[in-house]
Design a protein around this motif. Structure first.
Motif, PDB file in Angstrom:
ATOM      1  N   GLU A  16     -13.088  32.849  58.197  1.00 37.92           N
ATOM      2  CA  GLU A  16     -12.469  33.548  57.074  1.00 37.92           C
ATOM      3  C   GLU A  16     -11.679  34.779  57.509  1.00 37.92           C
ATOM      4  OE1 GLU A  16     -12.596  32.268  53.976  1.00 37.92           O
ATOM      5  OE2 GLU A  16     -13.656  30.608  54.961  1.00 37.92           O
ATOM      6  N   GLY A  17     -11.769  35.125  58.795  1.00 36.23           N
ATOM      7  CA  GLY A  17     -11.051  36.297  59.295  1.00 36.23           C
ATOM      8  C   GLY A  17     -11.973  37.263  60.009  1.00 36.23           C
ATOM      9  N   THR A  18     -11.546  38.517  60.112  1.00 38.45           N
ATOM     10  CA  THR A  18     -12.285  39.544  60.838  1.00 38.45           C
ATOM     11  C   THR A  18     -12.615  40.702  59.904  1.00 38.45           C
ATOM     12  OG1 THR A  18     -11.132  39.003  62.895  1.00 38.45           O
ATOM     13  CG2 THR A  18     -12.238  41.139  62.800  1.00 38.45           C
ATOM     14  N   ILE A  19     -13.847  41.189  59.994  1.00 32.98           N
ATOM     15  CA  ILE A  19     -14.217  42.395  59.262  1.00 32.98           C
ATOM     16  C   ILE A  19     -14.750  43.416  60.261  1.00 32.98           C
ATOM     17  CG2 ILE A  19     -14.745  41.171  57.124  1.00 32.98           C
ATOM     18  CD1 ILE A  19     -17.710  41.604  57.765  1.00 32.98           C
ATOM     19  N   TYR A  20     -14.576  44.684  59.927  1.00 31.21           N
ATOM     20  CA  TYR A  20     -15.034  45.781  60.765  1.00 31.21           C
ATOM     21  C   TYR A  20     -16.100  46.541  59.985  1.00 31.21           C
ATOM     22  CZ  TYR A  20     -10.810  44.483  63.194  1.00 31.21           C
ATOM     23  OH  TYR A  20      -9.853  43.757  63.849  1.00 31.21           O
ATOM     24  N   PHE A  21     -17.127  46.999  60.677  1.00 39.76           N
ATOM     25  CA  PHE A  21     -18.252  47.581  59.966  1.00 39.76           C
ATOM     26  C   PHE A  21     -18.907  48.699  60.772  1.00 39.76           C
ATOM     27  CE2 PHE A  21     -19.958  44.128  62.545  1.00 39.76           C
ATOM     28  CZ  PHE A  21     -21.012  44.754  63.190  1.00 39.76           C
ATOM     29  N   CYS A  22     -19.641  49.537  60.067  1.00 31.60           N
ATOM     30  CA  CYS A  22     -20.533  50.508  60.696  1.00 31.60           C
ATOM     31  C   CYS A  22     -21.674  50.781  59.734  1.00 31.60           C
ATOM     32  CB  CYS A  22     -19.803  51.808  61.028  1.00 31.60           C
ATOM     33  SG  CYS A  22     -20.876  53.018  61.869  1.00 31.60           S
ATOM     34  N   VAL A  23     -22.884  50.556  60.164  1.00 31.33           N
ATOM     35  CA  VAL A  23     -24.068  50.896  59.379  1.00 31.33           C
ATOM     36  C   VAL A  23     -24.749  52.074  60.055  1.00 31.33           C
ATOM     37  CG1 VAL A  23     -26.382  50.160  58.687  1.00 31.33           C
ATOM     38  CG2 VAL A  23     -24.439  48.608  58.411  1.00 31.33           C
ATOM     39  N   ARG A  24     -24.935  53.133  59.309  1.00 35.83           N
ATOM     40  CA  ARG A  24     -25.586  54.345  59.820  1.00 35.83           C
ATOM     41  C   ARG A  24     -26.806  54.657  58.988  1.00 35.83           C
ATOM     42  NH1 ARG A  24     -26.190  59.933  57.459  1.00 35.83           N
ATOM     43  NH2 ARG A  24     -27.028  61.099  59.221  1.00 35.83           N
ATOM     44  N   LEU A  25     -27.914  54.941  59.662  1.00 34.98           N
ATOM     45  CA  LEU A  25     -29.149  55.329  58.998  1.00 34.98           C
ATOM     46  C   LEU A  25     -29.406  56.804  59.260  1.00 34.98           C
ATOM     47  CD1 LEU A  25     -31.431  52.326  60.081  1.00 34.98           C
ATOM     48  CD2 LEU A  25     -29.953  52.486  58.060  1.00 34.98           C
ATOM     49  N   GLY A  26     -29.664  57.564  58.200  1.00 34.28           N
ATOM     50  CA  GLY A  26     -29.995  58.968  58.351  1.00 34.28           C
ATOM     51  C   GLY A  26     -31.494  59.183  58.383  1.00 34.28           C
ATOM     52  N   GLU A  27     -31.903  60.378  58.815  1.00 35.04           N
ATOM     53  CA  GLU A  27     -33.321  60.709  58.889  1.00 35.04           C
ATOM     54  C   GLU A  27     -33.973  60.514  57.521  1.00 35.04           C
ATOM     55  OE1 GLU A  27     -36.171  64.441  60.309  1.00 35.04           O
ATOM     56  OE2 GLU A  27     -34.023  64.726  60.008  1.00 35.04           O
ATOM     57  N   THR A  28     -35.038  59.722  57.492  1.00 39.99           N
ATOM     58  CA  THR A  28     -35.718  59.391  56.250  1.00 39.99           C
ATOM     59  C   THR A  28     -37.227  59.507  56.451  1.00 39.99           C
ATOM     60  OG1 THR A  28     -33.954  57.825  55.695  1.00 39.99           O
ATOM     61  CG2 THR A  28     -35.994  57.666  54.425  1.00 39.99           C
ATOM     62  N   GLU A  29     -37.862  60.318  55.649  1.00 37.58           N
ATOM     63  CA  GLU A  29     -39.295  60.550  55.808  1.00 37.58           C
ATOM     64  C   GLU A  29     -40.090  59.267  55.651  1.00 37.58           C
ATOM     65  OE1 GLU A  29     -42.792  63.504  54.013  1.00 37.58           O
ATOM     66  OE2 GLU A  29     -40.722  63.610  53.273  1.00 37.58           O
ATOM     67  N   GLU A  30     -40.987  59.021  56.580  1.00 37.26           N
ATOM     68  CA  GLU A  30     -41.926  57.900  56.574  1.00 37.26           C
ATOM     69  C   GLU A  30     -41.260  56.544  56.781  1.00 37.26           C
ATOM     70  OE1 GLU A  30     -44.318  58.079  53.081  1.00 37.26           O
ATOM     71  OE2 GLU A  30     -45.257  59.975  53.635  1.00 37.26           O
ATOM     72  N   LEU A  31     -39.978  56.528  57.137  1.00 34.48           N
ATOM     73  CA  LEU A  31     -39.303  55.270  57.441  1.00 34.48           C
ATOM     74  C   LEU A  31     -38.710  55.347  58.842  1.00 34.48           C
ATOM     75  CD1 LEU A  31     -37.389  54.462  54.122  1.00 34.48           C
ATOM     76  CD2 LEU A  31     -39.479  53.390  54.970  1.00 34.48           C
ATOM     77  N   GLU A  32     -38.721  54.219  59.546  1.00 34.41           N
ATOM     78  CA  GLU A  32     -38.199  54.195  60.903  1.00 34.41           C
ATOM     79  C   GLU A  32     -36.685  54.329  60.902  1.00 34.41           C
ATOM     80  OE1 GLU A  32     -38.067  51.308  64.870  1.00 34.41           O
ATOM     81  OE2 GLU A  32     -38.934  50.567  62.993  1.00 34.41           O
ATOM     82  N   VAL A  33     -36.192  55.249  61.697  1.00 35.20           N
ATOM     83  CA  VAL A  33     -34.752  55.403  61.893  1.00 35.20           C
ATOM     84  C   VAL A  33     -34.463  55.086  63.352  1.00 35.20           C
ATOM     85  CG1 VAL A  33     -32.787  56.978  61.843  1.00 35.20           C
ATOM     86  CG2 VAL A  33     -34.565  57.149  60.093  1.00 35.20           C
ATOM     87  N   SER A  34     -33.836  53.959  63.592  1.00 30.93           N
ATOM     88  CA  SER A  34     -33.540  53.551  64.963  1.00 30.93           C
ATOM     89  C   SER A  34     -32.281  52.707  64.971  1.00 30.93           C
ATOM     90  CB  SER A  34     -34.698  52.749  65.572  1.00 30.93           C
ATOM     91  OG  SER A  34     -34.774  51.464  64.993  1.00 30.93           O
ATOM     92  N   SER A  35     -31.639  52.668  66.125  1.00 29.80           N
ATOM     93  CA  SER A  35     -30.430  51.856  66.250  1.00 29.80           C
ATOM     94  C   SER A  35     -30.756  50.375  66.133  1.00 29.80           C
ATOM     95  CB  SER A  35     -29.740  52.155  67.580  1.00 29.80           C
ATOM     96  OG  SER A  35     -30.635  51.991  68.660  1.00 29.80           O
ATOM     97  N   THR A  36     -31.957  49.979  66.531  1.00 30.08           N
ATOM     98  CA  THR A  36     -32.366  48.573  66.404  1.00 30.08           C
ATOM     99  C   THR A  36     -32.411  48.158  64.944  1.00 30.08           C
ATOM    100  OG1 THR A  36     -33.668  48.673  68.438  1.00 30.08           O
ATOM    101  CG2 THR A  36     -34.199  46.910  66.887  1.00 30.08           C
ATOM    102  N   VAL A  37     -32.959  49.021  64.101  1.00 33.03           N
ATOM    103  CA  VAL A  37     -33.015  48.723  62.670  1.00 33.03           C
ATOM    104  C   VAL A  37     -31.611  48.693  62.078  1.00 33.03           C
ATOM    105  CG1 VAL A  37     -33.828  49.540  60.423  1.00 33.03           C
ATOM    106  CG2 VAL A  37     -35.337  49.662  62.410  1.00 33.03           C
ATOM    107  N   ALA A  38     -30.761  49.642  62.470  1.00 34.54           N
ATOM    108  CA  ALA A  38     -29.375  49.650  61.983  1.00 34.54           C
ATOM    109  C   ALA A  38     -28.662  48.356  62.363  1.00 34.54           C
ATOM    110  CB  ALA A  38     -28.632  50.851  62.556  1.00 34.54           C
ATOM    111  N   LYS A  39     -28.910  47.884  63.581  1.00 28.35           N
ATOM    112  CA  LYS A  39     -28.304  46.639  64.044  1.00 28.35           C
ATOM    113  C   LYS A  39     -28.782  45.462  63.206  1.00 28.35           C
ATOM    114  CE  LYS A  39     -27.992  43.747  68.212  1.00 28.35           C
ATOM    115  NZ  LYS A  39     -28.377  43.652  69.644  1.00 28.35           N
ATOM    116  N   GLU A  40     -30.075  45.401  62.944  1.00 24.94           N
ATOM    117  CA  GLU A  40     -30.625  44.306  62.150  1.00 24.94           C
ATOM    118  C   GLU A  40     -30.037  44.292  60.740  1.00 24.94           C
ATOM    119  OE1 GLU A  40     -34.765  45.129  62.359  1.00 24.94           O
ATOM    120  OE2 GLU A  40     -35.031  44.261  64.365  1.00 24.94           O
TER     121      GLU A  40
END
Length: 223
Positions: A187-211
């Protein structure tokens, strides 16, 4: 098109940018890219050895890219960042003295929690300037970079996802993590960025952002 979450400018470590500039200018030659380890022990055991470009990129080896950026030099780096329109293009803290998490010169620089800033939206726009149809970069450079940012663990033949993880700290605490890239499908190409900010009691990691990014992009591209 881009998919982005959050749009404040972040102090971001981004080895893809330096890799692009080094590949395009012949500073990195993928077939002859091994750099010699100094013998200093780093917290990441993957960095404690002689290392080549692919491995350095995969493990985000900071000492490797510190050397690459020094080889690029201030004048060329400034020119290339302005060409890319890379965030605020600010390399004034070349040595990385603003970094509150590390004072080891081998592990600091303007691109790591320092003067250079870019937002998730700006990052998607940079990706399109690199890999889109109007790119100013050679096909060889783009293909070399695509080889190292291809996400291998995919089971959907109709979709290829490319990207790079990263994270930012403040006084040793992870305050943001991201995965930025692009996806190619029938269908073509899309560009993206998912960023997670500091969140109390939740994991903030690049692995989670990737998933999260892979799930969103996969659902969008392949209903």
């Amino acid at each position: 098109m881009y998919i982005g979450l959050h749009d404040n400018r972040l102090r971001k470590s981004q080895h893809g940018r330096s890799s692009l500039i080094a590949l395009e200018n012949g500073i990195i030659l993928p077939e002859d890219s091994t750099r010699t380890w100094s013998g200093e022990r780093f917290w990441n055991e993957d960095w404690n050895k002689d290392i080549d470009f692919r491995e350095a990129f995969r493990t985000s080896c900071v000492w490797y890219f510190r050397q690459v950026i020094d080889d690029i030099g201030k004048d060329r780096m400034q020119k290339e960042l302005e060409k890319l329109q890379y965030g605020n293009c600010d390399i004034s803290d070349w040595e990385g003295s603003l970094n509150t998490n590390n004072n080891n010169r081998a592990l600091t620089g303007f691109w790591i929690e320092s003067s250079l800033r870019i937002s998730p939206k700006e990052q998607t726009e940079v990706m399109e300037r690199i890999f889109g149809g109007n790119s100013d970069y050679s096909e060889e450079t783009r293909n070399q970079l695509k080889q190292v940012i291809l996400v291998p663990e995919q089971d959907r033949a109709a979709l290829s996802i490319y990207g790079k993880t990263g994270m930012g700290k403040n006084n040793g605490v992870v305050v943001d993590a991201w995965f930025t890239g692009f996806a190619e499908s029938t269908e073509g190409t899309i560009y993206f960025c998912v960023r997670l900010g500091e969140t109390e009691e939740l994991e903030v990691s690049s692995t989670v952002a990737k998933e999260i990014a892979i799930e969103i992009v996969s659902d969008y591209c392949i209903p």
